[in-house]
Design an enzyme around this catalytic site. Structure first.
Site, short mmCIF file in Angstrom:
data_model
loop_
_atom_site.label_atom_id
_atom_site.label_comp_id
_atom_site.label_asym_id
_atom_site.label_seq_id
_atom_site.Cartn_x
_atom_site.Cartn_y
_atom_site.Cartn_z
N ARG A 14 57.03 101.20 56.24
CA ARG A 14 58.26 101.22 57.01
C ARG A 14 57.97 101.72 58.44
O ARG A 14 57.19 102.62 58.64
CB ARG A 14 59.25 102.14 56.31
CG ARG A 14 60.62 102.12 56.89
CD ARG A 14 61.62 102.47 55.84
NE ARG A 14 61.77 103.91 55.69
CZ ARG A 14 62.80 104.46 55.05
NH1 ARG A 14 63.71 103.71 54.50
NH2 ARG A 14 62.88 105.76 54.95
N LYS A 37 68.60 100.90 51.24
CA LYS A 37 70.05 101.05 51.39
C LYS A 37 70.47 101.11 52.85
O LYS A 37 71.55 100.65 53.19
CB LYS A 37 70.60 102.23 50.59
CG LYS A 37 69.97 103.56 50.88
CD LYS A 37 70.49 104.59 49.89
CE LYS A 37 70.05 106.00 50.27
NZ LYS A 37 68.59 106.15 50.51
N ARG A 62 57.87 107.15 60.41
CA ARG A 62 58.59 108.43 60.46
C ARG A 62 57.75 109.52 59.82
O ARG A 62 57.09 109.27 58.82
CB ARG A 62 59.89 108.30 59.66
CG ARG A 62 61.10 108.05 60.49
CD ARG A 62 62.26 107.57 59.66
NE ARG A 62 62.58 108.43 58.51
CZ ARG A 62 63.60 108.19 57.69
NH1 ARG A 62 64.36 107.13 57.88
NH2 ARG A 62 63.84 108.97 56.68
P1 AMP Z 1 67.39 109.39 55.26
O1 AMP Z 1 67.19 108.77 56.59
O2 AMP Z 1 68.76 109.15 54.69
O3 AMP Z 1 66.30 109.06 54.27
O4 AMP Z 1 67.33 110.97 55.48
C1 AMP Z 1 66.17 111.61 55.98
C2 AMP Z 1 66.23 113.09 55.67
O5 AMP Z 1 67.40 113.68 56.28
C3 AMP Z 1 66.35 113.46 54.21
O6 AMP Z 1 65.09 113.47 53.55
C4 AMP Z 1 66.96 114.85 54.29
O7 AMP Z 1 66.00 115.82 54.67
C5 AMP Z 1 67.92 114.69 55.45
N1 AMP Z 1 69.25 114.24 54.97
C6 AMP Z 1 69.87 113.06 55.23
N2 AMP Z 1 71.08 112.98 54.64
C7 AMP Z 1 71.23 114.18 53.98
C8 AMP Z 1 72.26 114.71 53.16
N3 AMP Z 1 73.37 114.02 52.87
N4 AMP Z 1 72.07 115.96 52.66
C9 AMP Z 1 70.97 116.67 52.94
N5 AMP Z 1 69.95 116.21 53.68
C10 AMP Z 1 70.07 114.97 54.20
#
Ligand code: AMP
Length: 214
Positions: free
Chosen positions: A127, A13, A160
Site C-alpha cells: 500500500r 474499507k 505509511r
Molecule cells: P486507519 O487509517 O483507519 O487504519 O487508522 C490508522 C491508525 O489511526 C490506527 O491504527 C489507530 O492508531 C488510529 N485510529 C484511527 N481510527 C481510530 C479509532 N476510531 N480509535 C482509535 N484509534 C484510531
C-alpha cells in the site's frame, strides 16, 4: 444513509468508503485521515495520536469520540455519512449510539469487508499513500502512473509508517481484540452486511451498492 465500514486494517474499507461517498454524495469520515492531517499540521492532537499510531495501538477513546461526534453534526452530514475506521471499540460504538439516539437517529448499515489475516500483511506492505492529498494506491493492484508520484496531485506517495510489517501484525492483533467484537455488536442490531473483500475492488463495490440500493 449512515454507514459504518467494518473490517481489518488493509481490508480495503477506505477505498470502498471513498467510492461510496462519491456515489451517494455523502461525506467520508476517516478517523485515521483526521489523525494524519493533525500529525502533518503539528497540532497537539496530532502529537498525542502519533505516539499510539506508530506502535500500531489505538488512540484512546477520549481523544477520538468527541472529534467524531462534532464532525457528524456538521451540516454536510445532514443526509448521512460514511464512517471509516470508527468505531473501533465497543465504548466508541456506545458513544456513537448515544449521540445519534439524542437526535432520534441510528446507523443504517455496518458493512463488513471480510479479508482473511493471511492476505492482510501482503496487501499492506504494497500500500502507498500520497503525502499531500491522502489518495491511496497499491504497487500491484492500483499502481500510480509514474512510480512514487500521486496521479491526482503530483506529490510523493510513500509507505505509511504504520503499514510496516511489524506494526501491521500489532494492528491485526488489536483489531481482533478490540474491533472485531463490533461485528456481533452490530449483528444484534441487525445492520451487519458482509462482503467478500478478497474480490477485485470494483466487484466489492458492486456488492456493496447491491446491498445499499440505487
Ligand atoms: P486507519 O487509517 O483507519 O487504519 O487508522 C490508522 C491508525 O489511526 C490506527 O491504527 C489507530 O492508531 C488510529 N485510529 C484511527 N481510527 C481510530 C479509532 N476510531 N480509535 C482509535 N484509534 C484510531
Amino acid at each position: 444513509m449512515k454507514i459504518i465500514m467494518l473490517g481489518a486494517p488493509g481490508a480495503g474499507k477506505g477505498t470502498q468508503a471513498k467510492m461510496l461517498a462519491d456515489r451517494y454524495k455523502i461525506p467520508h469520515i476517516s478517523t485515521g485521515d483526521i489523525f494524519r492531517a493533525n500529525i502533518k499540521n503539528g497540532t497537539e492532537l496530532g502529537k498525542k495520536a502519533k505516539q499510539y499510531m506508530d506502535q500500531g495501538l489505538l488512540v484512546p477513546d477520549e481523544l477520538t469520540c468527541d472529534l467524531v461526534m462534532d464532525r457528524i453534526q456538521q451540516e454536510d452530514c445532514a443526509n448521512g455519512f460514511i464512517l471509516d475506521g470508527f468505531p473501533r471499540t465497543i465504548p466508541q460504538a456506545e458513544a456513537l449510539r448515544a449521540a445519534l439516539a439524542g437526535i432520534d437517529q441510528k446507523m443504517d448499515y455496518a458493512i463488513d469487508v471480510d479479508v482473511p489475516d493471511e492476505n492482510i500483511v501482503n496487501r499492506m506492505s504494497g500500500r502507498r499513500v500520497c503525502t499531500d492529498c491522502g489518495a491511496t494506491y497499491h504497487i500491484v493492484t492500483i499502481p500510480t502512473k509514474a512510480e512514487g508520484i500521486c496521479d491526482r496531485c503530483g506529490s510523493a506517495v510513500v509507505l505509511r509508517d504504520d503499514d510496516k510489517a511489524e506494526t501491521v501484525r500489532k494492528r491485526l492483533e488489536v483489531y481482533h481484540e478490540q474491533t472485531r467484537p463490533l461485528i456481533d455488536y452490530y449483528k444484534e442490531q441487525d445492520i451487519v452486511r458482509t462482503v467478500d473483500g478478497t474480490k477485485p475492488m470494483e466487484e466489492v463495490f458492486a456488492d456493496i451498492v447491491a446491498i445499499l440500493g440505487q
